[in-house]
Design a protein around this motif. Structure first.
Motif, PDB file in Angstrom:
ATOM      1  N   ALA A  24      60.235  49.963  21.622  1.00 42.75           N
ATOM      2  CA  ALA A  24      61.353  50.896  21.823  1.00 42.75           C
ATOM      3  C   ALA A  24      61.789  51.545  20.517  1.00 42.75           C
ATOM      4  O   ALA A  24      62.263  52.687  20.513  1.00 42.75           O
ATOM      5  CB  ALA A  24      62.528  50.159  22.471  1.00 42.75           C
ATOM      6  N   VAL A  25      61.627  50.839  19.392  1.00 43.31           N
ATOM      7  CA  VAL A  25      62.074  51.391  18.112  1.00 43.31           C
ATOM      8  C   VAL A  25      61.311  52.661  17.753  1.00 43.31           C
ATOM      9  O   VAL A  25      61.816  53.514  17.002  1.00 43.31           O
ATOM     10  CB  VAL A  25      61.938  50.324  16.994  1.00 43.31           C
ATOM     11  CG1 VAL A  25      60.488  50.172  16.548  1.00 43.31           C
ATOM     12  CG2 VAL A  25      62.842  50.645  15.812  1.00 43.31           C
ATOM     13  N   ASP A  26      60.109  52.823  18.286  1.00 41.04           N
ATOM     14  CA  ASP A  26      59.306  54.027  18.020  1.00 41.04           C
ATOM     15  C   ASP A  26      59.773  55.237  18.816  1.00 41.04           C
ATOM     16  O   ASP A  26      59.245  56.341  18.637  1.00 41.04           O
ATOM     17  CB  ASP A  26      57.832  53.767  18.346  1.00 41.04           C
ATOM     18  CG  ASP A  26      57.201  52.726  17.436  1.00 41.04           C
ATOM     19  OD1 ASP A  26      57.587  52.655  16.255  1.00 41.04           O
ATOM     20  OD2 ASP A  26      56.329  51.974  17.905  1.00 41.04           O
ATOM     21  N   PHE A  27      60.762  55.035  19.671  1.00 42.34           N
ATOM     22  CA  PHE A  27      61.241  56.120  20.526  1.00 42.34           C
ATOM     23  C   PHE A  27      62.749  56.348  20.363  1.00 42.34           C
ATOM     24  O   PHE A  27      63.429  56.824  21.267  1.00 42.34           O
ATOM     25  CB  PHE A  27      60.879  55.828  21.987  1.00 42.34           C
ATOM     26  CG  PHE A  27      59.391  55.750  22.189  1.00 42.34           C
ATOM     27  CD1 PHE A  27      58.643  56.878  22.489  1.00 42.34           C
ATOM     28  CD2 PHE A  27      58.714  54.546  22.000  1.00 42.34           C
ATOM     29  CE1 PHE A  27      57.263  56.822  22.616  1.00 42.34           C
ATOM     30  CE2 PHE A  27      57.332  54.480  22.133  1.00 42.34           C
ATOM     31  CZ  PHE A  27      56.604  55.615  22.440  1.00 42.34           C
ATOM     32  N   GLY A  28      63.234  56.005  19.174  1.00 41.23           N
ATOM     33  CA  GLY A  28      64.619  56.298  18.831  1.00 41.23           C
ATOM     34  C   GLY A  28      65.623  55.244  19.215  1.00 41.23           C
ATOM     35  O   GLY A  28      66.823  55.435  19.013  1.00 41.23           O
ATOM     36  N   VAL A  29      65.166  54.122  19.780  1.00 33.13           N
ATOM     37  CA  VAL A  29      66.070  53.025  20.134  1.00 33.13           C
ATOM     38  C   VAL A  29      66.289  52.179  18.879  1.00 33.13           C
ATOM     39  O   VAL A  29      65.315  51.777  18.240  1.00 33.13           O
ATOM     40  CB  VAL A  29      65.480  52.165  21.269  1.00 33.13           C
ATOM     41  CG1 VAL A  29      66.404  50.997  21.607  1.00 33.13           C
ATOM     42  CG2 VAL A  29      65.235  53.023  22.503  1.00 33.13           C
ATOM     43  N   PRO A  30      67.539  51.891  18.499  1.00 35.20           N
ATOM     44  CA  PRO A  30      67.792  51.134  17.265  1.00 35.20           C
ATOM     45  C   PRO A  30      67.572  49.635  17.445  1.00 35.20           C
ATOM     46  O   PRO A  30      68.431  48.816  17.139  1.00 35.20           O
ATOM     47  CB  PRO A  30      69.253  51.463  16.966  1.00 35.20           C
ATOM     48  CG  PRO A  30      69.868  51.759  18.285  1.00 35.20           C
ATOM     49  CD  PRO A  30      68.787  52.389  19.114  1.00 35.20           C
ATOM     50  N   GLN A  31      66.406  49.285  17.931  1.00 33.85           N
ATOM     51  CA  GLN A  31      66.114  47.903  18.288  1.00 33.85           C
ATOM     52  C   GLN A  31      64.604  47.700  18.332  1.00 33.85           C
ATOM     53  O   GLN A  31      63.873  48.528  18.889  1.00 33.85           O
ATOM     54  CB  GLN A  31      66.711  47.601  19.676  1.00 33.85           C
ATOM     55  CG  GLN A  31      66.494  46.207  20.174  1.00 33.85           C
ATOM     56  CD  GLN A  31      66.970  46.043  21.625  1.00 33.85           C
ATOM     57  OE1 GLN A  31      66.714  45.031  22.252  1.00 33.85           O
ATOM     58  NE2 GLN A  31      67.645  47.040  22.176  1.00 33.85           N
ATOM     59  N   SER A  32      64.133  46.605  17.748  1.00 26.42           N
ATOM     60  CA  SER A  32      62.727  46.245  17.877  1.00 26.42           C
ATOM     61  C   SER A  32      62.565  45.532  19.213  1.00 26.42           C
ATOM     62  O   SER A  32      63.022  44.401  19.380  1.00 26.42           O
ATOM     63  CB  SER A  32      62.303  45.339  16.721  1.00 26.42           C
ATOM     64  OG  SER A  32      60.954  44.958  16.861  1.00 26.42           O
ATOM     65  N   ARG A  33      61.947  46.203  20.154  1.00 29.91           N
ATOM     66  CA  ARG A  33      61.855  45.678  21.519  1.00 29.91           C
ATOM     67  C   ARG A  33      60.510  46.114  22.099  1.00 29.91           C
ATOM     68  O   ARG A  33      60.328  47.283  22.458  1.00 29.91           O
ATOM     69  CB  ARG A  33      63.012  46.217  22.362  1.00 29.91           C
ATOM     70  CG  ARG A  33      63.142  45.600  23.757  1.00 29.91           C
ATOM     71  CD  ARG A  33      64.279  46.253  24.535  1.00 29.91           C
ATOM     72  NE  ARG A  33      64.541  45.566  25.782  1.00 29.91           N
ATOM     73  CZ  ARG A  33      65.434  44.599  25.941  1.00 29.91           C
ATOM     74  NH1 ARG A  33      66.166  44.214  24.907  1.00 29.91           N
ATOM     75  NH2 ARG A  33      65.612  44.021  27.109  1.00 29.91           N
TER      76      ARG A  33
END
Length: 331
Positions: A151-160
């Motif tokens: 998710a972090v690769d798509f602008g989410v501020p979280q490694s998920r």
């Protein structure tokens, strides 16, 4: 062509469905067996057709609106993985995975999207499920693509990390490509939450944000059988502590003007994230309201698929389905 349509099962707080909507899909039917999650969906999207139902009991013959859709989407409860190794095995998550695959026989969508843990894609422990999917979907004319995305690769501020299966009917399968990252630099916790930390006049919000200079560890919703809400397992709590966050609980409100932030003094002098801030770390818009009391609300947020992940997946599927079908496979 008009809007692409989808059915979403085990919809939860609506993260995957919201992302698909942002990608241009129109929901025909959403279902979940949790009444609070259903309330969340209905309160945010009153026009969505939301059904309170257990996927294991769902009969699409009783809901013809679910037939002939473009996409069947399923952000299902997480199967056992390294992150949930201590959880008691019941097999219910695996049964839901199989039920979603069996549903393809009845609905016959042009594409199928199943999202779960990354281990589902590569772990030997889940080889039986992957073999099952191939045996059920190959002969129906679907080409399968298994991949992991963060998710972090798509602008989410979280490694998920997410394990994803996309199955596309052969007519359109050649055009499908997994999503490619949309951001070059990860969004940090401080960037995402700095402004919200200051809304009650806490003077140290900027100093805290400057130190929270990395993405969040994976938020974990936990089980209904557990106690109160927290931000995840021990290792995640330790990572949060390095950002001055007390991850052993979820706060009722952000710090006020009198709060003394001194992480070296222990948890009582660390900030606590609120449910609303957890939702921001999942990529939900601030207008999205989660129903229920604090622990139930946090669990809905922690279990959700981040909407930006759903949007990226939806756009990738839409790009394939909006193309011309392969001439040799048409009909």
């Amino acid at each position: 062509m008009g809007s692409l349509t989808f059915v979403d099962v085990c919809s939860g707080a609506g993260g995957l469905a919201l992302g698909l909507e942002q990608a241009g899909f129109e929901p025909r039917l959403l279902l979940d067996d949790d009444e609070l999650a259903v309330t969340t969906l209905r309160s945010n999207r009153p026009l969505w057709n939301v059904l309170t139902a257990d996927l294991l009991d769902f009969d699409p013959a009783e809901h013809p609106v679910s037939h002939d859709v473009d996409l069947l989407a399923a952000g299902l409860p997480r199967v056992r993985s390294s992150a949930t190794a201590r959880r008691v095995a019941t097999g219910s998550e695996e049964r839901l995975l199989e039920a979603a695959v069996y549903l393809v026989h009845a609905i016959r969508p042009r594409a199928v999207l199943i999202e779960n843990v990354p281990e589902l894609i590569h772990s030997d422990a889940h080889q039986r499920f992957r073999d099952f999917v191939h045996s059920e979907l190959d002969h129906l004319g679907y080409a399968l693509t298994w991949f992991v995305m963060n998710a972090v690769d798509f602008g989410v501020p979280q490694s998920r990390k997410h394990g994803v299966l996309v199955a596309v009917r052969q007519e359109w399968a050649a055009a499908f490509r997994p999503p490619v990252p949309t951001v070059e630099e990860p969004v940090t916790v401080g960037t995402a939450l700095g402004s919200s930390m200051a809304v009650r006049g806490w003077a140290d919000a900027d100093r805290w944000a400057a130190g929270a200079d990395r993405p969040a560890p994976t938020l974990v919703g936990g089980s209904k059988n557990r106690g109160g809400a927290d931000l995840g397992p021990t290792r995640a709590k330790q990572k949060w502590a390095t950002m001055g966050v007390n991850a052993h609980t979820v706060g009722d409100r952000v710090p006020g003007p009198d709060f003394v932030w001194a992480p070296e003094l222990g948890r009582d002098n660390m900030v606590k994230l609120t449910v609303e801030q957890a939702a921001m770390l999942q990529g939900f818009p601030t207008t999205w309201r989660i129903s229920g009391r604090k622990t139930a609300r946090y669990r809905q947020v922690g279990h959700a698929t981040p909407p930006p992940v759903g949007r990226a997946l939806g756009r990738a599927v839409a790009k394939a389905l909006n193309g011309d079908p392969a001439p040799h496979a048409a009909g």
